[in-house]
Design an enzyme around this catalytic site. Structure first.
Site, mmCIF file in Angstrom:
data_model
loop_
_atom_site.group_PDB
_atom_site.id
_atom_site.type_symbol
_atom_site.label_atom_id
_atom_site.label_comp_id
_atom_site.label_asym_id
_atom_site.label_seq_id
_atom_site.Cartn_x
_atom_site.Cartn_y
_atom_site.Cartn_z
ATOM 1 N N LYS A 72 0.853 -1.189 0.000
ATOM 2 C CA LYS A 72 0.000 0.000 0.000
ATOM 3 C C LYS A 72 0.883 1.231 0.000
ATOM 4 O O LYS A 72 2.003 1.195 0.521
ATOM 5 C CB LYS A 72 -0.867 0.021 1.266
ATOM 6 C CG LYS A 72 -2.173 0.750 1.096
ATOM 7 C CD LYS A 72 -3.250 -0.198 0.570
ATOM 8 C CE LYS A 72 -4.626 0.402 0.548
ATOM 9 N NZ LYS A 72 -5.660 -0.629 0.312
ATOM 10 N N SER A 142 -12.083 0.703 -10.302
ATOM 11 C CA SER A 142 -12.272 -0.592 -9.618
ATOM 12 C C SER A 142 -13.498 -0.593 -8.724
ATOM 13 O O SER A 142 -13.962 -1.658 -8.303
ATOM 14 C CB SER A 142 -11.030 -0.936 -8.789
ATOM 15 O OG SER A 142 -10.801 0.067 -7.809
ATOM 16 N N GLY A 176 -20.996 5.388 4.358
ATOM 17 C CA GLY A 176 -20.099 5.992 3.369
ATOM 18 C C GLY A 176 -20.655 5.863 1.966
ATOM 19 O O GLY A 176 -20.930 4.770 1.490
ATOM 20 N N ALA A 233 -16.478 3.079 4.184
ATOM 21 C CA ALA A 233 -15.684 4.312 4.218
ATOM 22 C C ALA A 233 -14.354 4.014 4.910
ATOM 23 O O ALA A 233 -13.721 3.019 4.609
ATOM 24 C CB ALA A 233 -16.477 5.410 4.921
ATOM 25 N N ASN A 256 -11.544 -0.977 4.361
ATOM 26 C CA ASN A 256 -10.371 -1.700 4.854
ATOM 27 C C ASN A 256 -10.138 -1.401 6.332
ATOM 28 O O ASN A 256 -10.450 -0.317 6.809
ATOM 29 C CB ASN A 256 -9.134 -1.289 4.053
ATOM 30 C CG ASN A 256 -9.161 -1.837 2.634
ATOM 31 O OD1 ASN A 256 -9.376 -3.029 2.419
ATOM 32 N ND2 ASN A 256 -8.975 -0.961 1.658
#
Ligand code: PHE
Length: 364
Positions: A72, A142, A176, A233, A256
């Site tokens: 990441k 995506s 979200g 979110a 995540n």
């Protein structure tokens, strides 16, 4: 102890902003994971986020059966920073330089605060980028695929709770309405689900109303009396303090790092709430991007792989119930098994991957 293979922190020479790139694992293959451009009180909080998010990507790839590793990138913006177009471009070029210096160990993609147009800018410098717009040769946004994979996960949850995968009439609270959350809310509304939604941006209330959804404040929605809470979110919303106040039967969504601390998964289990690990429910975006761009799968096959998240979640929930584990432990165990098999060069997992139609994938 640092659990990562490589962490690069470089102050971008154009932007002056810290670019933090964490490669957690390349055991399954070259690492992939999105670029998050977000505000943090301190750049060290961005580092913490990058470390946790990249570890989550390793689990995401492993459980999805993808021959990729986890990484990441975080660009930590000081609170209140607004990036105009020139500064944004400078940031993206700084990020691209860091990615290029890793020479294929890691490829990026979109995440919170970035999208396909940003990936196109990174693609001017390095080929190690997913989800450029289709006209620039990438697989595009995506988020619709992440949303579709989440729907698949929610069907498996519904089957587990109610004996049917149908979502019509189910009460869902979507937290979200960003890129993924809005797609998700649209898909759920089209399925006839009863929606409650929120966003930190009050302006998104109009979207909610257009979908016939009930609007709630961000601090109220988590404890709504619904079937499933769907975090879409930012993470760390599931805390020890909030779990006893939850009134839902399950939590399953694409955000995540939903758990503030890992023990919250056990706590939810003790409260009788099913938690589907975020890295399982939210894999649709990377599954589509990697299948399309690395494995050259056609749209039909990529979609089938995204929808296979339903099977994965179903198997995890069954295994967890059978063995008296939380779904989190069952998923971590699956990931551990695949990582161990790859590390020892064994191919004992090929049977289960082949049963999902993954048998012909290039192995690392
Ligand atoms: N934001 C995506 C995720 O968390 C990251 C990603 C998407 C990476 C697509 C590569 C390609 O899964």
């Amino acid at each position: 102890m640092l659990d990562h293979e490589e962490v690069v922190i470089r102050v971008g020479r154009r932007s002056g902003l810290p670019v933090i790139l964490a490669v957690h694992s390349t055991v399954l293959g070259p690492a992939a994971g999105g670029l998050r451009i977000w505000h943090y009180p301190d750049w060290r909080d961005g580092l913490t986020d990058a470390l946790r998010l990249s570890a989550g990507m390793t689990l995401k790839m492993a459980v999805a059966g993808l021959p990729s590793g986890g990484g990441k990138t975080v660009v930590a913006l000081p609170e209140g920073t607004r990036l105009g177009p020139d500064r944004r471009r400078a940031v993206l070029q700084d990020v691209a330089d860091v990615i290029a210096s890793l020479d294929g160990t890691y490829a990026t993609g979109p995440d919170v605060g970035t999208g396909p147009a940003d990936m196109a800018v990174i693609g001017e410098t390095t080929p190690h980028v997913f989800c450029r717009p289709e006209e620039s040769g990438g697989s595009g946004d995506s988020s619709p695929h992440t949303a579709l994979g989440t729907i698949a996960a929610l069907r498996a949850v519904s089957r587990h709770l109610h004996g049917t995968p149908a979502l019509d009439g189910r009460r869902l609270a979507v937290i979200g309405l960003g890129r993924v959350g809005e797609h998700l809310a649209r898909l759920l509304a089209a399925e006839g689900a009863e929606l409650t939604v929120t966003d930190i941006e009050p302006g998104r209330r109009a979207t909610a109303e257009a979908l016939g959804a009930v609007w709630r404040g961000p601090e109220e929605i988590l404890t709504e009396d619904v079937d499933v809470v769907v975090p879409a979110a930012l993470g760390s919303l599931l805390t020890r303090e909030v779990v006893p106040r939850l009134r839902c039967k399950a939590v399953a969504g694409p955000a995540n790092n939903q758990l503030a601390t890992p023990d919250v998964a056990d706590l939810m289990h003790r409260h009788g709430i099913v938690w589907v690990p975020d890295y399982v429910a939210g894999a649709g975006g990377v599954v589509n991007a990697i299948s399309t761009e690395l494995h050259h799968a056609g749209p039909g096959e990529a979609r089938a792989r995204v929808l296979a998240i339903a099977q994965t979640v179903g198997e995890l929930l069954d295994a967890a119930a059978r063995e008296g584990l939380t779904p989190a432990r069952a998923a971590a165990e699956t990931a551990r098994r695949r990582l161990r098999a790859a590390a020892s060069g064994a191919c004992g997992e090929s049977a289960s991957l082949a049963s999902r139609g993954w048998g012909h994938l290039p192995r690392p």
